[in-house]
Design a protein around this motif. Structure first.
Motif, PDB file in Angstrom:
ATOM      1  N   MET A 113       0.822  -1.192   0.000  1.00 45.48           N
ATOM      2  CA  MET A 113       0.000   0.000   0.000  1.00 45.48           C
ATOM      3  C   MET A 113       0.868   1.259   0.000  1.00 45.48           C
ATOM      4  O   MET A 113       0.447   2.257  -0.571  1.00 45.48           O
ATOM      5  CB  MET A 113      -0.948  -0.011   1.180  1.00 45.48           C
ATOM      6  CG  MET A 113      -2.075  -0.981   0.980  1.00 45.48           C
ATOM      7  SD  MET A 113      -3.489  -0.868   2.094  1.00 45.48           S
ATOM      8  CE  MET A 113      -3.110   0.364   3.246  1.00 45.48           C
ATOM      9  N   GLN A 132      -8.949  -6.011   1.356  1.00 43.02           N
ATOM     10  CA  GLN A 132      -8.205  -6.719   0.315  1.00 43.02           C
ATOM     11  C   GLN A 132      -7.178  -5.753  -0.272  1.00 43.02           C
ATOM     12  O   GLN A 132      -7.459  -4.994  -1.194  1.00 43.02           O
ATOM     13  CB  GLN A 132      -9.154  -7.241  -0.767  1.00 43.02           C
ATOM     14  CG  GLN A 132     -10.084  -8.308  -0.255  1.00 43.02           C
ATOM     15  CD  GLN A 132     -11.012  -8.836  -1.334  1.00 43.02           C
ATOM     16  OE1 GLN A 132     -10.934  -8.446  -2.487  1.00 43.02           O
ATOM     17  NE2 GLN A 132     -11.888  -9.743  -0.944  1.00 43.02           N
ATOM     18  N   HIS A 133      -5.971  -5.810   0.286  1.00 44.10           N
ATOM     19  CA  HIS A 133      -4.941  -4.828  -0.044  1.00 44.10           C
ATOM     20  C   HIS A 133      -4.384  -4.974  -1.457  1.00 44.10           C
ATOM     21  O   HIS A 133      -3.728  -4.076  -1.960  1.00 44.10           O
ATOM     22  CB  HIS A 133      -3.814  -4.887   0.979  1.00 44.10           C
ATOM     23  CG  HIS A 133      -4.278  -4.592   2.365  1.00 44.10           C
ATOM     24  ND1 HIS A 133      -4.970  -3.446   2.701  1.00 44.10           N
ATOM     25  CD2 HIS A 133      -4.172  -5.301   3.505  1.00 44.10           C
ATOM     26  CE1 HIS A 133      -5.261  -3.460   3.983  1.00 44.10           C
ATOM     27  NE2 HIS A 133      -4.788  -4.582   4.499  1.00 44.10           N
ATOM     28  N   PHE A 134      -4.644  -6.094  -2.130  1.00 41.39           N
ATOM     29  CA  PHE A 134      -4.147  -6.256  -3.494  1.00 41.39           C
ATOM     30  C   PHE A 134      -5.101  -5.669  -4.529  1.00 41.39           C
ATOM     31  O   PHE A 134      -4.814  -5.685  -5.719  1.00 41.39           O
ATOM     32  CB  PHE A 134      -3.863  -7.734  -3.802  1.00 41.39           C
ATOM     33  CG  PHE A 134      -2.670  -8.239  -3.051  1.00 41.39           C
ATOM     34  CD1 PHE A 134      -1.391  -7.889  -3.441  1.00 41.39           C
ATOM     35  CD2 PHE A 134      -2.834  -9.041  -1.933  1.00 41.39           C
ATOM     36  CE1 PHE A 134      -0.278  -8.336  -2.747  1.00 41.39           C
ATOM     37  CE2 PHE A 134      -1.734  -9.492  -1.220  1.00 41.39           C
ATOM     38  CZ  PHE A 134      -0.455  -9.143  -1.634  1.00 41.39           C
ATOM     39  N   THR A 135      -6.222  -5.149  -4.074  1.00 45.06           N
ATOM     40  CA  THR A 135      -7.141  -4.434  -4.964  1.00 45.06           C
ATOM     41  C   THR A 135      -7.252  -2.983  -4.494  1.00 45.06           C
ATOM     42  O   THR A 135      -8.329  -2.465  -4.243  1.00 45.06           O
ATOM     43  CB  THR A 135      -8.530  -5.102  -5.015  1.00 45.06           C
ATOM     44  OG1 THR A 135      -9.063  -5.171  -3.692  1.00 45.06           O
ATOM     45  CG2 THR A 135      -8.444  -6.484  -5.618  1.00 45.06           C
ATOM     46  N   THR A 136      -6.086  -2.328  -4.399  1.00 44.56           N
ATOM     47  CA  THR A 136      -5.990  -0.953  -3.921  1.00 44.56           C
ATOM     48  C   THR A 136      -5.611  -0.052  -5.084  1.00 44.56           C
ATOM     49  O   THR A 136      -4.701  -0.351  -5.846  1.00 44.56           O
ATOM     50  CB  THR A 136      -4.938  -0.863  -2.802  1.00 44.56           C
ATOM     51  OG1 THR A 136      -5.298  -1.767  -1.759  1.00 44.56           O
ATOM     52  CG2 THR A 136      -4.871   0.530  -2.226  1.00 44.56           C
ATOM     53  N   GLN A 184       4.114  -1.749 -11.971  1.00 49.37           N
ATOM     54  CA  GLN A 184       4.986  -2.603 -12.774  1.00 49.37           C
ATOM     55  C   GLN A 184       6.078  -1.767 -13.440  1.00 49.37           C
ATOM     56  O   GLN A 184       7.239  -2.168 -13.457  1.00 49.37           O
ATOM     57  CB  GLN A 184       4.179  -3.354 -13.816  1.00 49.37           C
ATOM     58  CG  GLN A 184       5.003  -4.345 -14.621  1.00 49.37           C
ATOM     59  CD  GLN A 184       4.152  -5.089 -15.618  1.00 49.37           C
ATOM     60  OE1 GLN A 184       3.056  -4.660 -15.994  1.00 49.37           O
ATOM     61  NE2 GLN A 184       4.635  -6.241 -16.048  1.00 49.37           N
ATOM     62  N   LEU A 195      -1.870  -0.910 -11.254  1.00 47.90           N
ATOM     63  CA  LEU A 195      -0.976  -2.060 -11.402  1.00 47.90           C
ATOM     64  C   LEU A 195       0.057  -1.817 -12.496  1.00 47.90           C
ATOM     65  O   LEU A 195       1.232  -2.189 -12.340  1.00 47.90           O
ATOM     66  CB  LEU A 195      -1.784  -3.320 -11.688  1.00 47.90           C
ATOM     67  CG  LEU A 195      -2.685  -3.804 -10.548  1.00 47.90           C
ATOM     68  CD1 LEU A 195      -3.545  -4.972 -11.014  1.00 47.90           C
ATOM     69  CD2 LEU A 195      -1.870  -4.169  -9.321  1.00 47.90           C
ATOM     70  N   HIS A 212      -9.502   1.176  -1.451  1.00 48.02           N
ATOM     71  CA  HIS A 212      -9.729  -0.275  -1.515  1.00 48.02           C
ATOM     72  C   HIS A 212     -11.007  -0.562  -2.286  1.00 48.02           C
ATOM     73  O   HIS A 212     -12.073  -0.073  -1.917  1.00 48.02           O
ATOM     74  CB  HIS A 212      -9.871  -0.856  -0.100  1.00 48.02           C
ATOM     75  CG  HIS A 212      -8.608  -0.847   0.677  1.00 48.02           C
ATOM     76  ND1 HIS A 212      -8.123   0.281   1.291  1.00 48.02           N
ATOM     77  CD2 HIS A 212      -7.721  -1.836   0.937  1.00 48.02           C
ATOM     78  CE1 HIS A 212      -6.995  -0.009   1.905  1.00 48.02           C
ATOM     79  NE2 HIS A 212      -6.721  -1.290   1.702  1.00 48.02           N
TER      80      HIS A 212
END
Length: 78
Positions: A1, A27-31, A72, A68, A22
């Protein structure tokens, strides 16, 4: 995050720091990286009338894709 908060806004591209929105709480991977206005603004924000989101033809999944991609690119630059 923490890395998400350093990114520019995924909707309007305003330079960071950004809020970490969020898509699903906890769900920290959908931030998603969002500026204050695109996050909580009463007119522009996701938690408001979403005007900026409509202008840029964005939804949460499109903004997540931008976040994302930015993460990357940042990792590849290291």
């Amino acid at each position: 995050m923490d890395a998400v908060k350093l990114l520019p806004c995924s909707v309007c591209r305003r330079p960071g720091p950004s809020d970490a929105h969020h898509i699903n709480q906890g769900q920290h991977f959908t931030t998603v990286a969002l500026c204050k206005d695109c996050h909580q603004g009463s007119k522009s924000g996701w938690h408001g009338e979403k005007i900026m989101w409509r202008i840029h033809k964005m939804d949460e999944l499109a903004a997540l894709n931008v976040t994302l991609s930015q993460l990357q690119l940042k990792e590849a630059a290291r």
